[in-house]
Structure formats: C-alpha cells, structure tokens
Design a protein around this motif. Structure first.
Motif, mmCIF file in Angstrom:
data_model
loop_
_atom_site.group_PDB
_atom_site.id
_atom_site.type_symbol
_atom_site.label_atom_id
_atom_site.label_comp_id
_atom_site.label_asym_id
_atom_site.label_seq_id
_atom_site.Cartn_x
_atom_site.Cartn_y
_atom_site.Cartn_z
ATOM 1 N N ALA A 1 0.839 -1.194 0.000
ATOM 2 C CA ALA A 1 0.000 0.000 0.000
ATOM 3 C C ALA A 1 0.877 1.248 0.000
ATOM 4 C CB ALA A 1 -0.925 0.000 1.217
ATOM 5 N N ASN A 2 1.979 1.209 0.713
ATOM 6 C CA ASN A 2 2.883 2.352 0.763
ATOM 7 C C ASN A 2 3.696 2.487 -0.520
ATOM 8 O OD1 ASN A 2 2.011 3.087 3.296
ATOM 9 N ND2 ASN A 2 3.581 1.922 4.351
ATOM 10 N N ALA A 3 3.932 1.369 -1.203
ATOM 11 C CA ALA A 3 4.671 1.411 -2.467
ATOM 12 C C ALA A 3 3.810 2.046 -3.563
ATOM 13 C CB ALA A 3 5.095 0.002 -2.880
ATOM 14 N N GLY A 4 2.517 1.934 -3.430
ATOM 15 C CA GLY A 4 1.594 2.524 -4.410
ATOM 16 C C GLY A 4 0.560 3.315 -3.664
ATOM 17 N N ASN A 5 -0.556 2.699 -3.427
ATOM 18 C CA ASN A 5 -1.631 3.319 -2.667
ATOM 19 C C ASN A 5 -2.442 2.232 -1.989
ATOM 20 O OD1 ASN A 5 -1.702 6.236 -2.865
ATOM 21 N ND2 ASN A 5 -1.947 5.948 -5.061
ATOM 22 N N PRO A 6 -3.131 2.577 -0.901
ATOM 23 C CA PRO A 6 -3.987 1.594 -0.233
ATOM 24 C C PRO A 6 -5.221 1.284 -1.069
ATOM 25 C CG PRO A 6 -4.279 3.743 0.754
ATOM 26 C CD PRO A 6 -3.142 3.866 -0.235
ATOM 27 N N ALA A 7 -5.899 0.230 -0.711
ATOM 28 C CA ALA A 7 -7.118 -0.162 -1.415
ATOM 29 C C ALA A 7 -8.145 0.970 -1.404
ATOM 30 C CB ALA A 7 -7.702 -1.420 -0.777
ATOM 31 N N SER A 8 -8.158 1.749 -0.355
ATOM 32 C CA SER A 8 -9.124 2.840 -0.232
ATOM 33 C C SER A 8 -8.878 3.977 -1.235
ATOM 34 C CB SER A 8 -9.098 3.415 1.189
ATOM 35 O OG SER A 8 -7.811 3.916 1.493
ATOM 36 N N ALA A 9 -7.739 3.962 -1.906
ATOM 37 C CA ALA A 9 -7.433 4.999 -2.898
ATOM 38 C C ALA A 9 -8.138 4.757 -4.232
ATOM 39 C CB ALA A 9 -5.923 5.087 -3.122
ATOM 40 N N CYS A 10 -8.781 3.598 -4.376
ATOM 41 C CA CYS A 10 -9.482 3.273 -5.622
ATOM 42 C C CYS A 10 -10.535 4.331 -5.936
ATOM 43 C CB CYS A 10 -10.137 1.896 -5.504
ATOM 44 S SG CYS A 10 -11.115 1.430 -6.939
ATOM 45 N N ILE A 11 -10.524 4.812 -7.179
ATOM 46 C CA ILE A 11 -11.495 5.821 -7.613
ATOM 47 C C ILE A 11 -12.611 5.200 -8.467
ATOM 48 C CG2 ILE A 11 -9.875 7.742 -7.427
ATOM 49 C CD1 ILE A 11 -9.554 7.584 -10.530
ATOM 50 N N ALA A 12 -12.655 3.872 -8.514
ATOM 51 C CA ALA A 12 -13.708 3.130 -9.216
ATOM 52 C C ALA A 12 -13.819 3.491 -10.695
ATOM 53 C CB ALA A 12 -15.053 3.310 -8.505
ATOM 54 N N CYS A 13 -12.678 3.693 -11.338
ATOM 55 C CA CYS A 13 -12.685 4.034 -12.770
ATOM 56 C C CYS A 13 -13.005 2.820 -13.647
ATOM 57 C CB CYS A 13 -11.348 4.643 -13.176
ATOM 58 S SG CYS A 13 -9.951 3.488 -13.182
#
Length: 90
Positions: free
Chosen positions: A52-64
């Motif tokens: 999650a720290n290397a990219g983003n956590p699951a909560s960062a999903c913008i549902a694109c």
C-alpha cells in the motif's frame, strides 16, 4: 481451507499498469487472502502496508473500472478492493 472466502486472483498483474492510482492490486489481494485463510495476524497487515505504501492503499481506488476491463478472471476488483480496505485500512 478449500471453502475459504478468498479472491481468485492469479496475479497476472494486467490490472496494475492501467490503474491511475498505482494500486498494487494483486499484492493487496494476497494480503487479504492470507488473512482469510489463516486469520488476523500482524504479518498480513505488514505485508499489506508494504504494498500500500509502495503505491496506494485499497481505499485509494477511484472506481474508474480500468482494472476490471482487463482482468482475465473477470473479477469485481472495485468491490473487492472495498472489502480489502475494510479489513486493512485503519
């Protein structure tokens, strides 16, 4: 274990390059699957946080939906990331 509620992700990583939020989806799914199979353990939280720290956590999903369009397993990745987030994002 065979009846465990796990995500059938094959870690092909097709979903990763197109993710605008740079979420390491297969790795976050691995952390969640491990927790489902073996129970809560700090090791799985640590594994999750590493990716999650290397990219983003699951909560960062913008549902694109970019990830779902290319998933050969036809997984509902957006919904699954919500489940992962509920478990790991504090």
């Amino acid at each position: 274990i065979l009846s465990a509620d796990t995500i059938p992700c094959t870690k092909c990583r097709y979903c990763v390059p197109g993710c605008p939020m740079h979420i390491s989806i297969p790795d976050l799914f691995t952390a969640w699957n491990s927790e489902q199979l073996y129970g809560k353990n700090a090791r799985y939280q640590t594994y999750y946080e590493k990716y999650a720290n290397a990219g983003n956590p699951a909560s960062a999903c913008i549902a694109c939906g970019q990830c779902e369009r290319v998933c050969p397993q036809h997984l509902s990745i957006i919904h699954l990331l919500e489940k992962v987030s509920e478990s790991f994002d504090r």
